[in-house]
Design a protein around this motif. Structure first.
Motif, PDB file in Angstrom:
ATOM      1  N   ALA A 116       0.838  -1.203   0.000  1.00 15.28           N
ATOM      2  CA  ALA A 116       0.000   0.000   0.000  1.00 15.28           C
ATOM      3  C   ALA A 116       0.868   1.247   0.000  1.00 15.28           C
ATOM      4  O   ALA A 116       0.566   2.239  -0.678  1.00 15.28           O
ATOM      5  N   TYR A 117       1.954   1.208   0.740  1.00 18.55           N
ATOM      6  CA  TYR A 117       2.878   2.347   0.770  1.00 18.55           C
ATOM      7  C   TYR A 117       3.450   2.599  -0.629  1.00 18.55           C
ATOM      8  O   TYR A 117       3.508   3.737  -1.095  1.00 18.55           O
ATOM      9  N   ALA A 118       3.844   1.527  -1.298  1.00 17.35           N
ATOM     10  CA  ALA A 118       4.415   1.672  -2.636  1.00 17.35           C
ATOM     11  C   ALA A 118       3.382   2.212  -3.623  1.00 17.35           C
ATOM     12  O   ALA A 118       3.685   3.092  -4.438  1.00 17.35           O
ATOM     13  N   LEU A 119       2.140   1.710  -3.535  1.00 19.24           N
ATOM     14  CA  LEU A 119       1.095   2.135  -4.469  1.00 19.24           C
ATOM     15  C   LEU A 119       0.712   3.600  -4.274  1.00 19.24           C
ATOM     16  O   LEU A 119       0.310   4.274  -5.210  1.00 19.24           O
ATOM     17  N   HIS A 120       0.846   4.095  -3.045  1.00 21.70           N
ATOM     18  CA  HIS A 120       0.403   5.452  -2.742  1.00 21.70           C
ATOM     19  C   HIS A 120       1.573   6.422  -2.563  1.00 21.70           C
ATOM     20  O   HIS A 120       1.388   7.530  -2.075  1.00 21.70           O
ATOM     21  N   SER A 121       2.759   6.015  -2.966  1.00 19.91           N
ATOM     22  CA  SER A 121       3.942   6.828  -2.682  1.00 19.91           C
ATOM     23  C   SER A 121       3.949   8.159  -3.421  1.00 19.91           C
ATOM     24  O   SER A 121       4.704   9.055  -3.069  1.00 19.91           O
ATOM     25  N   ALA A 122       3.101   8.311  -4.440  1.00 17.99           N
ATOM     26  CA  ALA A 122       3.065   9.569  -5.182  1.00 17.99           C
ATOM     27  C   ALA A 122       2.064  10.562  -4.597  1.00 17.99           C
ATOM     28  O   ALA A 122       1.903  11.663  -5.132  1.00 17.99           O
ATOM     29  N   ASP A 123       1.422  10.201  -3.489  1.00 21.16           N
ATOM     30  CA  ASP A 123       0.346  11.050  -2.965  1.00 21.16           C
ATOM     31  C   ASP A 123       0.804  12.055  -1.919  1.00 21.16           C
ATOM     32  O   ASP A 123      -0.020  12.662  -1.241  1.00 21.16           O
ATOM     33  N   GLY A 124       2.109  12.184  -1.719  1.00 19.76           N
ATOM     34  CA  GLY A 124       2.582  13.219  -0.817  1.00 19.76           C
ATOM     35  C   GLY A 124       3.115  12.714   0.501  1.00 19.76           C
ATOM     36  O   GLY A 124       3.916  13.377   1.151  1.00 19.76           O
ATOM     37  N   TRP A 125       2.682  11.535   0.938  1.00 21.60           N
ATOM     38  CA  TRP A 125       3.190  11.020   2.209  1.00 21.60           C
ATOM     39  C   TRP A 125       4.005   9.756   2.007  1.00 21.60           C
ATOM     40  O   TRP A 125       4.348   9.080   2.957  1.00 21.60           O
ATOM     41  N   GLY A 126       4.325   9.446   0.762  1.00 23.69           N
ATOM     42  CA  GLY A 126       5.198   8.300   0.489  1.00 23.69           C
ATOM     43  C   GLY A 126       6.488   8.792  -0.124  1.00 23.69           C
ATOM     44  O   GLY A 126       7.122   9.716   0.370  1.00 23.69           O
ATOM     45  N   GLY A 127       6.871   8.167  -1.210  1.00 27.97           N
ATOM     46  CA  GLY A 127       8.054   8.608  -1.900  1.00 27.97           C
ATOM     47  C   GLY A 127       9.342   8.350  -1.147  1.00 27.97           C
ATOM     48  O   GLY A 127      10.352   9.001  -1.387  1.00 27.97           O
ATOM     49  N   GLY A 128       9.313   7.417  -0.188  1.00 33.05           N
ATOM     50  CA  GLY A 128      10.541   7.047   0.500  1.00 33.05           C
ATOM     51  C   GLY A 128      10.805   7.805   1.772  1.00 33.05           C
ATOM     52  O   GLY A 128      11.732   7.481   2.508  1.00 33.05           O
ATOM     53  N   SER A 129      10.023   8.873   2.079  1.00 35.91           N
ATOM     54  CA  SER A 129      10.323   9.658   3.273  1.00 35.91           C
ATOM     55  C   SER A 129       9.161   9.742   4.244  1.00 35.91           C
ATOM     56  O   SER A 129       9.349  10.098   5.401  1.00 35.91           O
ATOM     57  N   GLY A 130       7.949   9.457   3.801  1.00 35.96           N
ATOM     58  CA  GLY A 130       6.794   9.584   4.663  1.00 35.96           C
ATOM     59  C   GLY A 130       6.523   8.324   5.456  1.00 35.96           C
ATOM     60  O   GLY A 130       7.305   7.371   5.459  1.00 35.96           O
ATOM     61  N   SER A 131       5.405   8.329   6.173  1.00 35.53           N
ATOM     62  CA  SER A 131       5.023   7.175   6.984  1.00 35.53           C
ATOM     63  C   SER A 131       3.556   6.881   6.773  1.00 35.53           C
ATOM     64  O   SER A 131       2.759   7.769   6.441  1.00 35.53           O
ATOM     65  N   MET A 132       3.196   5.617   6.969  1.00 33.24           N
ATOM     66  CA  MET A 132       1.834   5.181   6.717  1.00 33.24           C
ATOM     67  C   MET A 132       1.539   3.968   7.581  1.00 33.24           C
ATOM     68  O   MET A 132       2.428   3.153   7.846  1.00 33.24           O
ATOM     69  N   ALA A 133       0.296   3.870   8.019  1.00 28.54           N
ATOM     70  CA  ALA A 133      -0.179   2.650   8.666  1.00 28.54           C
ATOM     71  C   ALA A 133      -1.250   2.038   7.787  1.00 28.54           C
ATOM     72  O   ALA A 133      -2.142   2.745   7.298  1.00 28.54           O
TER      73      ALA A 133
END
Length: 314
Positions: A116-133
């Protein structure tokens, strides 16, 4: 090419991922029952990708598998996968000799979190630096936490096990022995048991009955929203994730579920400037229906394994 498999109770979703992280093939096969049948399912899924998705077998670098149940840290040994009829199975030992490539196994929720992190990494909170649960709403409730593209497991691998946080000591009994756990209120299995009426999709039946005015269904529906909202608050307040993505079978309720959870989060923030400042309702989103997040995450787990093997062997 890396392959990723999400082994579920009835079906196994399998994807092929290229070096750029793109999904270039996807198949689904029925999942067998019992350890031997599960191993055969994995081999069949790989065979189907080779044939139907035109994935050359010689291009396969690794296979990652997401499995329900517990995966012993640092191993490929799965225990207590009751929905698969598996009490104990070393999956890599069972399939790697036939596959001839590294095999890595991860808990399915943690794999889905990474996907899910990889799929949404372009939405502003991913891209290798954000965090997600990633909060999985299925028969049970559990979460996976990803920060900077890496799974956060905690000291003993239990990070994200929010389902067994009690939010009401006088609430319904949970299978873990406590009362008022998030899972006892919002888990699909607990809701079906408390509803106690036959049906193919008990949670949907509860929502329909609540819409029709059934008082018992209204209590169960409200409890589900309360439990999910509590899980969101716990994940944000403890791990301070940028976003919480909801997945799992219960999310098939779609807008009805999201509206209930959003209303619960808004109500809980109404009297608290601090909670309002967190803007929780804007940090929650559902995983799109049919998303291959778990299989993609399993493929990424396989990539990590491949990298570790490269370092280990120079």
């Amino acid at each position: 090419m890396r392959l990723g498999l999400d082994v579920g109770g009835t079906k196994t979703d399998a994807v092929a991922v290229d070096d750029a992280g793109r999904i270039v093939g996807r198949v689904r096969v029925p999942t067998g029952w019992g350890p031997d049948a599960v191993a055969r399912t994995v081999l069949e899924a790989v065979d189907r990708l080779v044939v139907e998705a035109s994935v050359p077998r010689t291009d396969i670098r690794s296979v990652g598998v997401g499995m329900p149940g517990q995966v012993e840290p640092g191993t490929t040994r799965v225990v207590h996968a009751v929905n698969l009829g598996v009490e104990e199975l070393d999956l890599a030992a069972a399939v790697a000799p036939q596959l001839g490539v590294p095999v890595r196994v991860e808990n399915d929720v943690k794999a889905a979190a990474l996907g899910a992190y990889a799929l949404h990494s372009a939405d502003g909170w991913g891209g290798g630096s954000g965090s997600m649960a990633y909060l999985n709403l299925g028969t049970g409730i559990a979460a996976g936490i990803v920060s900077g593209g890496e799974l956060w497991r905690g000291g003993r691998g239990t990070a994200g096990e929010v389902g067994h946080i009690s939010i009401d000591p006088n609430g319904p009994e949970c299978r873990c022995g406590q009362r008022g756990c998030i899972e006892a209120l919002a888990g699909g299995g607990a809701i079906a048991e408390r509803w106690g009426r036959p049906g193919a999709l008990p949670v949907r039946d509860v929502f329909d009955a609540a819409d029709a005015g059934d008082p018992e269904a209204r209590v169960l529906r409200a409890g589900l929203a309360r439990g999910v909202a509590a899980a969101v608050r716990v994940l944000v307040l403890t791990a301070d994730v940028d976003a919480v993505v909801l997945g799992g079978g219960v999310t098939a309720l779609g807008p009805r579920l999201m509206a209930d959870v959003g209303a619960e989060l808004t109500a809980s923030a109404a009297t608290s400037p601090f909670m309002r400042s967190l803007r929780l309702d804007g940090r929650v989103q559902p995983l799109p229906a049919g998303s291959p997040a778990a299989a993609l995450g399993a493929a990424l787990i396989g990539v990590a394994h491949d990298t570790e093997e490269a370092f280990a062997h120079g």
